[in-house]
Scaffold this motif. Sequence first.
Motif, PDB file in Angstrom:
ATOM      1  N   VAL A   1       0.846  -1.200   0.000  1.00 37.59           N
ATOM      2  CA  VAL A   1       0.000   0.000   0.000  1.00 37.59           C
ATOM      3  C   VAL A   1       0.879   1.248   0.000  1.00 37.59           C
ATOM      4  O   VAL A   1       0.592   2.226  -0.701  1.00 37.59           O
ATOM      5  N   GLY A   2       1.961   1.221   0.742  1.00 38.09           N
ATOM      6  CA  GLY A   2       2.878   2.353   0.780  1.00 38.09           C
ATOM      7  C   GLY A   2       3.530   2.615  -0.564  1.00 38.09           C
ATOM      8  O   GLY A   2       3.647   3.766  -0.987  1.00 38.09           O
ATOM      9  N   ARG A   3       3.950   1.556  -1.244  1.00 36.31           N
ATOM     10  CA  ARG A   3       4.570   1.733  -2.561  1.00 36.31           C
ATOM     11  C   ARG A   3       3.561   2.284  -3.565  1.00 36.31           C
ATOM     12  O   ARG A   3       3.881   3.144  -4.375  1.00 36.31           O
ATOM     13  N   ARG A   4       2.321   1.790  -3.508  1.00 44.50           N
ATOM     14  CA  ARG A   4       1.294   2.298  -4.428  1.00 44.50           C
ATOM     15  C   ARG A   4       0.936   3.737  -4.114  1.00 44.50           C
ATOM     16  O   ARG A   4       0.715   4.540  -5.020  1.00 44.50           O
ATOM     17  N   ALA A   5       0.855   4.093  -2.842  1.00 48.32           N
ATOM     18  CA  ALA A   5       0.561   5.478  -2.467  1.00 48.32           C
ATOM     19  C   ALA A   5       1.708   6.402  -2.875  1.00 48.32           C
ATOM     20  O   ALA A   5       1.475   7.540  -3.285  1.00 48.32           O
ATOM     21  N   THR A   6       2.928   5.918  -2.765  1.00 49.90           N
ATOM     22  CA  THR A   6       4.083   6.710  -3.186  1.00 49.90           C
ATOM     23  C   THR A   6       4.010   7.005  -4.680  1.00 49.90           C
ATOM     24  O   THR A   6       4.220   8.136  -5.110  1.00 49.90           O
ATOM     25  N   ARG A   7       3.717   5.984  -5.463  1.00 39.79           N
ATOM     26  CA  ARG A   7       3.617   6.183  -6.913  1.00 39.79           C
ATOM     27  C   ARG A   7       2.470   7.118  -7.274  1.00 39.79           C
ATOM     28  O   ARG A   7       2.618   7.991  -8.135  1.00 39.79           O
ATOM     29  N   ALA A   8       1.316   6.933  -6.638  1.00 41.28           N
ATOM     30  CA  ALA A   8       0.156   7.777  -6.930  1.00 41.28           C
ATOM     31  C   ALA A   8       0.421   9.225  -6.518  1.00 41.28           C
ATOM     32  O   ALA A   8       0.070  10.165  -7.248  1.00 41.28           O
TER      33      ALA A   8
ATOM     34  N   ALA B   1      -2.463  17.336  -2.160  1.00 38.53           N
ATOM     35  CA  ALA B   1      -2.903  15.940  -2.043  1.00 38.53           C
ATOM     36  C   ALA B   1      -1.813  14.984  -2.519  1.00 38.53           C
ATOM     37  O   ALA B   1      -1.587  13.931  -1.911  1.00 38.53           O
ATOM     38  N   GLY B   2      -1.128  15.349  -3.594  1.00 37.06           N
ATOM     39  CA  GLY B   2      -0.032  14.515  -4.078  1.00 37.06           C
ATOM     40  C   GLY B   2       1.115  14.430  -3.079  1.00 37.06           C
ATOM     41  O   GLY B   2       1.674  13.351  -2.850  1.00 37.06           O
ATOM     42  N   CYS B   3       1.451  15.549  -2.461  1.00 33.18           N
ATOM     43  CA  CYS B   3       2.514  15.542  -1.446  1.00 33.18           C
ATOM     44  C   CYS B   3       2.100  14.726  -0.227  1.00 33.18           C
ATOM     45  O   CYS B   3       2.922  14.023   0.365  1.00 33.18           O
ATOM     46  N   TRP B   4       0.832  14.819   0.156  1.00 33.90           N
ATOM     47  CA  TRP B   4       0.350  14.043   1.296  1.00 33.90           C
ATOM     48  C   TRP B   4       0.410  12.547   0.994  1.00 33.90           C
ATOM     49  O   TRP B   4       0.873  11.754   1.833  1.00 33.90           O
ATOM     50  N   LEU B   5      -0.049  12.146  -0.176  1.00 36.65           N
ATOM     51  CA  LEU B   5       0.020  10.729  -0.557  1.00 36.65           C
ATOM     52  C   LEU B   5       1.464  10.246  -0.638  1.00 36.65           C
ATOM     53  O   LEU B   5       1.775   9.127  -0.220  1.00 36.65           O
ATOM     54  N   LEU B   6       2.321  11.060  -1.201  1.00 36.02           N
ATOM     55  CA  LEU B   6       3.736  10.698  -1.306  1.00 36.02           C
ATOM     56  C   LEU B   6       4.352  10.501   0.072  1.00 36.02           C
ATOM     57  O   LEU B   6       5.047   9.515   0.324  1.00 36.02           O
ATOM     58  N   GLY B   7       4.076  11.420   0.985  1.00 36.06           N
ATOM     59  CA  GLY B   7       4.619  11.296   2.343  1.00 36.06           C
ATOM     60  C   GLY B   7       4.061  10.096   3.086  1.00 36.06           C
ATOM     61  O   GLY B   7       4.793   9.375   3.755  1.00 36.06           O
ATOM     62  N   ALA B   8       2.755   9.863   2.968  1.00 35.04           N
ATOM     63  CA  ALA B   8       2.145   8.706   3.636  1.00 35.04           C
ATOM     64  C   ALA B   8       2.685   7.406   3.041  1.00 35.04           C
ATOM     65  O   ALA B   8       2.957   6.438   3.775  1.00 35.04           O
ATOM     66  N   GLY B   9       2.856   7.379   1.733  1.00 36.57           N
ATOM     67  CA  GLY B   9       3.408   6.185   1.101  1.00 36.57           C
ATOM     68  C   GLY B   9       4.840   5.907   1.517  1.00 36.57           C
ATOM     69  O   GLY B   9       5.216   4.760   1.779  1.00 36.57           O
ATOM     70  N   LEU B  10       5.654   6.950   1.591  1.00 42.60           N
ATOM     71  CA  LEU B  10       7.038   6.771   2.026  1.00 42.60           C
ATOM     72  C   LEU B  10       7.106   6.316   3.486  1.00 42.60           C
ATOM     73  O   LEU B  10       7.943   5.479   3.844  1.00 42.60           O
ATOM     74  N   LEU B  11       6.207   6.838   4.302  1.00 37.74           N
ATOM     75  CA  LEU B  11       6.164   6.433   5.712  1.00 37.74           C
ATOM     76  C   LEU B  11       5.780   4.964   5.835  1.00 37.74           C
ATOM     77  O   LEU B  11       6.432   4.200   6.548  1.00 37.74           O
ATOM     78  N   LEU B  12       4.710   4.563   5.148  1.00 40.55           N
ATOM     79  CA  LEU B  12       4.296   3.161   5.204  1.00 40.55           C
ATOM     80  C   LEU B  12       5.368   2.229   4.646  1.00 40.55           C
ATOM     81  O   LEU B  12       5.635   1.165   5.202  1.00 40.55           O
ATOM     82  N   ASP B  13       5.924   2.606   3.525  1.00 39.99           N
ATOM     83  CA  ASP B  13       6.959   1.759   2.909  1.00 39.99           C
ATOM     84  C   ASP B  13       8.185   1.661   3.804  1.00 39.99           C
ATOM     85  O   ASP B  13       8.800   0.604   3.910  1.00 39.99           O
ATOM     86  N   GLY B  14       8.535   2.740   4.470  1.00 37.52           N
ATOM     87  CA  GLY B  14       9.696   2.710   5.350  1.00 37.52           C
ATOM     88  C   GLY B  14       9.454   1.943   6.638  1.00 37.52           C
ATOM     89  O   GLY B  14      10.336   1.260   7.155  1.00 37.52           O
ATOM     90  N   LEU B  15       8.248   2.044   7.176  1.00 40.72           N
ATOM     91  CA  LEU B  15       7.949   1.350   8.432  1.00 40.72           C
ATOM     92  C   LEU B  15       7.789  -0.150   8.257  1.00 40.72           C
ATOM     93  O   LEU B  15       8.196  -0.934   9.117  1.00 40.72           O
ATOM     94  N   PHE B  16       7.188  -0.568   7.152  1.00 43.44           N
ATOM     95  CA  PHE B  16       6.862  -1.972   6.991  1.00 43.44           C
ATOM     96  C   PHE B  16       7.720  -2.685   5.970  1.00 43.44           C
ATOM     97  O   PHE B  16       7.410  -3.764   5.512  1.00 43.44           O
ATOM     98  N   ASP B  17       8.839  -2.091   5.609  1.00 46.60           N
ATOM     99  CA  ASP B  17       9.742  -2.753   4.659  1.00 46.60           C
ATOM    100  C   ASP B  17      10.637  -3.723   5.383  1.00 46.60           C
ATOM    101  O   ASP B  17      11.146  -3.557   6.410  1.00 46.60           O
TER     102      ASP B  17
END
Length: 102
Positions: free
Chosen positions: A19-26, A86-102
């Motif tokens: 989900v984090g990787r997809r949110a980062t891309r979006a 909205a794009g910056c928010w999604l990018l930040g949330a995606g990077l956070l999720l990807d970093g926490l659960f990688d």
Amino acid sequence: MSQRRSTLDAPGYTDPAVVGRRATRAGLALAAATLPLVVGTVAGMLVDAPTLTAGVDAVLAAAGTPLVGGYGRAWLFHVGALGLLAGCWLLGAGLLLDGLFD
């Protein structure tokens, strides 16, 4: 070292890293699509103004107008700015999720 594996074949389970990787891309796509709109609108307001101070005042006035019922460059500025945020928010949330659960 950890290896990334696909979780697409696991039924009923969504991996937060996916989900984090997809949110980062979006988020990156949305921010990249709306950034030229915001920059172009601001540049247009600055170029059309007689002085730089008047141009900055026009941009600040456009940022202070309401989104609903707006028209013209002020509305275009709002739409672009909201898309960029909205794009910056999604990018930040995606990077956070990807970093926490990688």
